[in-house]
Design a protein around this motif. Structure first.
Motif, PDB file in Angstrom:
ATOM      1  N   GLN A  23       0.819  -1.202   0.000  1.00 47.03           N
ATOM      2  CA  GLN A  23       0.000   0.000   0.000  1.00 47.03           C
ATOM      3  C   GLN A  23       0.858   1.259   0.000  1.00 47.03           C
ATOM      4  O   GLN A  23       0.552   2.244  -0.699  1.00 47.03           O
ATOM      5  N   VAL A  24       1.929   1.239   0.777  1.00 48.56           N
ATOM      6  CA  VAL A  24       2.829   2.384   0.823  1.00 48.56           C
ATOM      7  C   VAL A  24       3.480   2.596  -0.539  1.00 48.56           C
ATOM      8  O   VAL A  24       3.568   3.727  -1.046  1.00 48.56           O
ATOM      9  N   VAL A  25       3.952   1.505  -1.145  1.00 46.99           N
ATOM     10  CA  VAL A  25       4.591   1.600  -2.459  1.00 46.99           C
ATOM     11  C   VAL A  25       3.588   2.057  -3.510  1.00 46.99           C
ATOM     12  O   VAL A  25       3.913   2.879  -4.384  1.00 46.99           O
ATOM     13  N   LEU A  26       2.350   1.554  -3.440  1.00 47.15           N
ATOM     14  CA  LEU A  26       1.323   1.954  -4.408  1.00 47.15           C
ATOM     15  C   LEU A  26       1.028   3.442  -4.306  1.00 47.15           C
ATOM     16  O   LEU A  26       0.940   4.142  -5.330  1.00 47.15           O
TER      17      LEU A  26
ATOM     18  N   GLY B 183       6.963  11.841  -0.744  1.00 47.68           N
ATOM     19  CA  GLY B 183       5.701  11.291  -1.221  1.00 47.68           C
ATOM     20  C   GLY B 183       5.828  10.360  -2.401  1.00 47.68           C
ATOM     21  O   GLY B 183       4.904   9.591  -2.678  1.00 47.68           O
ATOM     22  N   GLY B 184       6.947  10.404  -3.133  1.00 50.48           N
ATOM     23  CA  GLY B 184       7.111   9.594  -4.325  1.00 50.48           C
ATOM     24  C   GLY B 184       7.944   8.364  -4.089  1.00 50.48           C
ATOM     25  O   GLY B 184       8.543   8.161  -3.027  1.00 50.48           O
ATOM     26  N   VAL B 185       8.024   7.530  -5.117  1.00 51.62           N
ATOM     27  CA  VAL B 185       8.754   6.276  -4.988  1.00 51.62           C
ATOM     28  C   VAL B 185      10.258   6.513  -4.946  1.00 51.62           C
ATOM     29  O   VAL B 185      11.000   5.704  -4.367  1.00 51.62           O
TER      30      VAL B 185
ATOM     31  N   VAL C  52      14.053  -2.876   0.411  1.00 50.20           N
ATOM     32  CA  VAL C  52      14.596  -1.958  -0.597  1.00 50.20           C
ATOM     33  C   VAL C  52      14.085  -2.331  -1.982  1.00 50.20           C
ATOM     34  O   VAL C  52      13.713  -1.464  -2.786  1.00 50.20           O
ATOM     35  N   TYR C  53      14.038  -3.615  -2.256  1.00 50.25           N
ATOM     36  CA  TYR C  53      13.649  -4.065  -3.592  1.00 50.25           C
ATOM     37  C   TYR C  53      12.164  -3.864  -3.849  1.00 50.25           C
ATOM     38  O   TYR C  53      11.741  -3.838  -5.004  1.00 50.25           O
ATOM     39  N   THR C  54      11.352  -3.729  -2.803  1.00 53.97           N
ATOM     40  CA  THR C  54       9.938  -3.450  -3.037  1.00 53.97           C
ATOM     41  C   THR C  54       9.755  -2.077  -3.676  1.00 53.97           C
ATOM     42  O   THR C  54       8.924  -1.905  -4.577  1.00 53.97           O
ATOM     43  N   ALA C  55      10.535  -1.082  -3.218  1.00 54.56           N
ATOM     44  CA  ALA C  55      10.460   0.244  -3.827  1.00 54.56           C
ATOM     45  C   ALA C  55      11.003   0.220  -5.255  1.00 54.56           C
ATOM     46  O   ALA C  55      10.441   0.866  -6.153  1.00 54.56           O
ATOM     47  N   MET C  56      12.077  -0.515  -5.469  1.00 55.66           N
ATOM     48  CA  MET C  56      12.621  -0.632  -6.824  1.00 55.66           C
ATOM     49  C   MET C  56      11.626  -1.329  -7.752  1.00 55.66           C
ATOM     50  O   MET C  56      11.487  -0.949  -8.923  1.00 55.66           O
ATOM     51  N   LEU C  57      10.934  -2.334  -7.218  1.00 54.30           N
ATOM     52  CA  LEU C  57       9.912  -3.019  -8.012  1.00 54.30           C
ATOM     53  C   LEU C  57       8.797  -2.051  -8.394  1.00 54.30           C
ATOM     54  O   LEU C  57       8.306  -2.071  -9.536  1.00 54.30           O
TER      55      LEU C  57
END
Length: 289
Positions: free
Chosen positions: A72-75, A232-234, A252-257
């Motif tokens: 949800q945070v990444v979205l 606020g951004g990725v 870390v890789y979740t944000a990169m994904l």
């Protein structure tokens, strides 16, 4: 049939990437492959290369204890960056379109301007972002002060205009000499020749350029967020999660994904626009023939 092949090709590419990742992790050196004192392949330990399944599982766990799930945070971060990217992409596409039309219309402008258009892409983004932020800090639109997200959109537009300008210029030069002479025989001016002949002929060149521009705008937005510290951004999320890389490398890789998916979304959006326009173009060509 073509859509099915593309879909299967995309799935095959993802499967090949997963096999390559997990295969290297299984047989690679945890300290990395070193040749003549130079590391040519990355470390294969869990800190540097977590299992892909661990990254997927991390998406479903809370970002912080008792907090929202990571996905949800990444979205939310991706949606924020997507809005900034869309503004930069549109601005870059318009600038690239106008530059291509201007260079096609005047050969002197093309000879004088095109080298600088190419040269503009050699400036490192990491050095450019603080400069843009510094130059625009004192700007305002009446009562509205310049915002950080505008700086990020400007950087995204800076990367997006180049493939559009170069790709469209090539497409505008693509009509045959016979077609141009035919329009002249109809006493068609530059504008009518541009709309009726050059622009339709340039569509096969324009849409690949727009896909590149979309991906480049995402890169520019992410780098711009990292360089300017826009929250606020990725891009900012990548920085924040990188601080926890030692204790939680999969995070870390979740944000990169998320950033990678954002680039795919930008390219897919251009493809959705391309389908009806190119189908209409082919139908018109068949009717003419």
């Amino acid at each position: 049939m073509n859509r099915t092949k593309r879909f299967l090709g995309a799935l095959g590419g993802l499967a090949a990437f997963a096999l390559l990742w997990e295969g290297y992790k299984a047989v690679g050196d945890p300290e990395g492959t070193v040749v003549l004192g130079v590391r040519i392949l990355p470390r294969a330990d869990d800190l540097s290369m977590p299992h892909l399944l661990d990254v997927v599982r991390r998406l479903g766990r809370p970002e912080l204890t008792g907090g929202r799930p990571v996905w949800q945070v990444v979205l939310d971060a991706c949606l924020f960056t997507l809005g900034i990217t869309a503004i930069g992409f549109l601005a870059g596409a318009v600038v690239g379109f106008l530059l291509a039309a201007l260079m096609q219309r005047f050969r002197l402008v093309e000879r004088g301007l095109l080298p600088y258009v190419v040269l503009s892409q050699t400036v490192p983004l990491v050095a450019l972002a603080p400069l843009v932020a510094g130059w625009s800090g004192a700007l305002s639109f009446g009562p509205y002060a310049w915002q950080d997200w505008m700086t990020v959109s400007t950087i995204a537009a800076y990367l997006a205009f180049f493939p559009v300008a170069v790709g469209l210029l090539r497409g505008l030069h693509s009509p045959s000499a016979a077609g141009v002479e035919l329009m002249r025989s109809y006493a068609a001016g530059w504008w009518r020749t541009f709309v009726k002949l050059r622009l339709p002929a340039a569509l096969p060149f324009l849409f690949p350029a727009l896909r590149l521009a979309g991906a480049a705008a995402v890169v520019g937005a992410v780098v711009g967020e990292i360089s300017t510290g826009t929250r606020g951004g990725v891009g900012r999320l990548v920085i924040e999660y990188s601080r926890e890389a030692t204790a939680d490398p999969a995070k870390v890789y979740t944000a990169m994904l998320g950033a990678a998916v954002l680039g795919l979304v930008a390219a897919a959006f251009v493809s959705l626009i391309e389908l009806p326009l190119m189908r209409h173009r082919r139908r018109v060509e068949v009717n003419v023939i």
